[in-house]
Design a protein around this motif. Structure first.
Motif, PDB file in Angstrom:
ATOM      1  N   LYS A  86      -0.531   1.363  -8.297  1.00  0.00           N
ATOM      2  CA  LYS A  86      -0.584   1.527  -6.867  1.00  0.00           C
ATOM      3  C   LYS A  86       0.470   2.649  -6.507  1.00  0.00           C
ATOM      4  O   LYS A  86      -0.171   3.390  -5.662  1.00  0.00           O
ATOM      5  N   ASP A  87       1.470   2.704  -6.653  1.00  0.00           N
ATOM      6  CA  ASP A  87       2.445   3.878  -6.318  1.00  0.00           C
ATOM      7  C   ASP A  87       1.992   5.166  -6.788  1.00  0.00           C
ATOM      8  O   ASP A  87       1.962   6.187  -5.967  1.00  0.00           O
ATOM      9  N   MET A  88       1.436   5.379  -8.004  1.00  0.00           N
ATOM     10  CA  MET A  88       0.951   6.636  -8.460  1.00  0.00           C
ATOM     11  C   MET A  88      -0.187   7.001  -7.831  1.00  0.00           C
ATOM     12  O   MET A  88      -0.384   8.327  -7.347  1.00  0.00           O
ATOM     13  N   LYS A  89      -1.149   5.963  -7.344  1.00  0.00           N
ATOM     14  CA  LYS A  89      -2.370   6.426  -6.739  1.00  0.00           C
ATOM     15  C   LYS A  89      -2.098   6.886  -5.356  1.00  0.00           C
ATOM     16  O   LYS A  89      -2.712   7.846  -4.620  1.00  0.00           O
ATOM     17  N   ALA A  90      -0.920   6.426  -4.702  1.00  0.00           N
ATOM     18  CA  ALA A  90      -0.473   6.674  -3.343  1.00  0.00           C
ATOM     19  C   ALA A  90       0.267   8.019  -3.231  1.00  0.00           C
ATOM     20  O   ALA A  90       0.047   8.814  -2.629  1.00  0.00           O
ATOM     21  N   VAL A  91       0.874   8.458  -4.395  1.00  0.00           N
ATOM     22  CA  VAL A  91       1.610   9.851  -4.537  1.00  0.00           C
ATOM     23  C   VAL A  91       0.326  10.711  -5.028  1.00  0.00           C
ATOM     24  O   VAL A  91       0.397  11.930  -4.316  1.00  0.00           O
ATOM     25  N   GLU A  92      -0.720  10.460  -5.635  1.00  0.00           N
ATOM     26  CA  GLU A  92      -1.890  11.372  -6.023  1.00  0.00           C
ATOM     27  C   GLU A  92      -2.410  11.714  -4.623  1.00  0.00           C
ATOM     28  O   GLU A  92      -2.539  12.913  -4.459  1.00  0.00           O
ATOM     29  N   LEU A  93      -2.730  10.772  -4.004  1.00  0.00           N
ATOM     30  CA  LEU A  93      -3.638  10.906  -2.586  1.00  0.00           C
ATOM     31  C   LEU A  93      -2.705  11.880  -1.570  1.00  0.00           C
ATOM     32  O   LEU A  93      -3.163  12.915  -1.107  1.00  0.00           O
ATOM     33  N   ALA A 106     -10.688  13.404   0.016  1.00  0.00           N
ATOM     34  CA  ALA A 106     -11.714  12.382   0.344  1.00  0.00           C
ATOM     35  C   ALA A 106     -12.796  12.172  -0.751  1.00  0.00           C
ATOM     36  O   ALA A 106     -12.822  10.823  -0.700  1.00  0.00           O
ATOM     37  N   ALA A 107     -12.907  12.736  -1.882  1.00  0.00           N
ATOM     38  CA  ALA A 107     -13.458  12.267  -3.021  1.00  0.00           C
ATOM     39  C   ALA A 107     -12.893  11.206  -3.627  1.00  0.00           C
ATOM     40  O   ALA A 107     -13.430  10.282  -3.960  1.00  0.00           O
ATOM     41  N   LEU A 108     -11.494  11.331  -3.771  1.00  0.00           N
ATOM     42  CA  LEU A 108     -10.654  10.083  -4.330  1.00  0.00           C
ATOM     43  C   LEU A 108     -10.892   9.082  -3.747  1.00  0.00           C
ATOM     44  O   LEU A 108     -10.907   7.804  -4.115  1.00  0.00           O
ATOM     45  N   LEU A 109     -10.573   9.255  -2.397  1.00  0.00           N
ATOM     46  CA  LEU A 109     -10.758   7.835  -1.545  1.00  0.00           C
ATOM     47  C   LEU A 109     -12.257   7.154  -1.428  1.00  0.00           C
ATOM     48  O   LEU A 109     -12.371   5.959  -1.626  1.00  0.00           O
ATOM     49  N   GLU A 110     -13.134   7.945  -1.429  1.00  0.00           N
ATOM     50  CA  GLU A 110     -14.449   7.416  -1.425  1.00  0.00           C
ATOM     51  C   GLU A 110     -14.617   6.646  -3.018  1.00  0.00           C
ATOM     52  O   GLU A 110     -15.104   5.702  -2.812  1.00  0.00           O
ATOM     53  N   ASN A 111     -14.254   7.125  -4.018  1.00  0.00           N
ATOM     54  CA  ASN A 111     -14.288   6.570  -5.190  1.00  0.00           C
ATOM     55  C   ASN A 111     -13.513   5.197  -5.277  1.00  0.00           C
ATOM     56  O   ASN A 111     -13.907   4.044  -5.838  1.00  0.00           O
ATOM     57  N   ASN A 112     -12.114   5.243  -4.486  1.00  0.00           N
ATOM     58  CA  ASN A 112     -11.351   4.093  -4.601  1.00  0.00           C
ATOM     59  C   ASN A 112     -12.336   2.772  -3.622  1.00  0.00           C
ATOM     60  O   ASN A 112     -12.098   1.768  -4.129  1.00  0.00           O
ATOM     61  N   LEU A 113     -12.849   3.382  -2.812  1.00  0.00           N
ATOM     62  CA  LEU A 113     -13.467   2.395  -2.029  1.00  0.00           C
ATOM     63  C   LEU A 113     -14.732   1.891  -2.390  1.00  0.00           C
ATOM     64  O   LEU A 113     -15.241   0.678  -2.199  1.00  0.00           O
TER      65      LEU A 113
END
Length: 249
Positions: A86-93, A106-113
């Motif tokens: 979780k923390d690493m995903k937040a740092v990446e974004l 945006a592409a990263l968030l779309e994949n996460n969603l």
């Protein structure tokens, strides 16, 4: 810690194994040699180390130090070893956002969603990014999606209200740019009617946001402007009383 770091660095010159890199990294961090801490702890992971704290620390240190290129690199390296952390995903974004790589973010968030479609915060963040990309209609949809999942998601409600107010402001700015000729006066009258109709249309978005957080100054300021332009004196008095109660006079 500085002395320990010197000794671990000497050890690394003879035998560069993961254990020495880990100890050197922790010693460097405690000695406030933060760049070295990032360097050695990343080397630790590359050498096969799998302690989760040691793997995630480089990204956290670099992000805290606002070295966003390095925090992006380190978070992605950590996510290869600890997928979904979780923390690493937040740092990446957040690193992508700080680097203004909005399309990638945006592409990263779309994949996460796609993996977690009921993540209201994810929809909100995607809306923020689409706003930065000036995809305002798409952003409105993102904020609406967040509110469908969590009707009390304040940030989404406020962001949506602001985007709708931008639509009204375009009309007001056009009206204010007109001169005093007869043709301009006629045009101004037409635009004023259009502007007031738009304000009545967007007012519910602001009033819904007020219900979520009735004491937020941004919301009160927005309502005060709209109520003023619509000449809603009772509501203006209500907001003025709220200002007074909150000490915002």
């Amino acid at each position: 810690y500085k002395g320990a770091l010197v000794q671990f660095e000497k050890g690394i010159t003879f035998k560069a194994d993961s254990t020495l890199y880990q100890y050197a990294g922790f010693a460097a961090y405690n000695a406030d040699e933060r760049d070295k801490a990032v360097q050695y702890l990343m080397a630790y992971a590359n050498a096969g180390g799998r302690n989760s704290q040691a793997i995630t620390m480089p990204a956290l240190i670099a992000y805290e130090d606002q070295k966003f290129d390095k925090s992006l690199e380190a978070s992605r390296a950590a996510l290869k070893l600890i997928p979904g952390q979780k923390d690493m995903k937040a740092v990446e974004l957040n690193s992508l956002i700080q680097l203004q790589k909005y399309d990638e973010a945006a592409a990263l968030l779309e994949n996460n969603l796609k993996a977690n479609p009921n993540d209201a915060q994810g929809h909100y963040l995607l809306g923020v990014l689409n706003s930065e990309l000036k995809k305002f209609d798409v952003a409105k949809g993102n904020f609406e999606n967040a509110l469908k999942i969590d009707p009390k998601h304040f940030d989404s409600s406020l962001a949506l209200a602001r985007l709708h107010y931008m639509d009204a402001k375009v009309i007001k700015d056009e009206m204010n740019a007109l001169g005093i000729s007869a043709a301009d006066k006629k045009k101004k009258f037409e635009l004023d009617s259009k502007y007031l109709a738009k304000l009545k249309e967007i007012l519910p978005y602001w009033e819904r946001t007020e219900k979520i957080n009735p004491n937020d100054q941004n919301v009160l300021d927005g309502l005060y402007t709209i109520y003023g332009d619509l000449d809603m004196q009772d509501q203006l008095s209500r907001i003025e009383k709220r200002y007074k109660d909150l000490g915002l006079e």
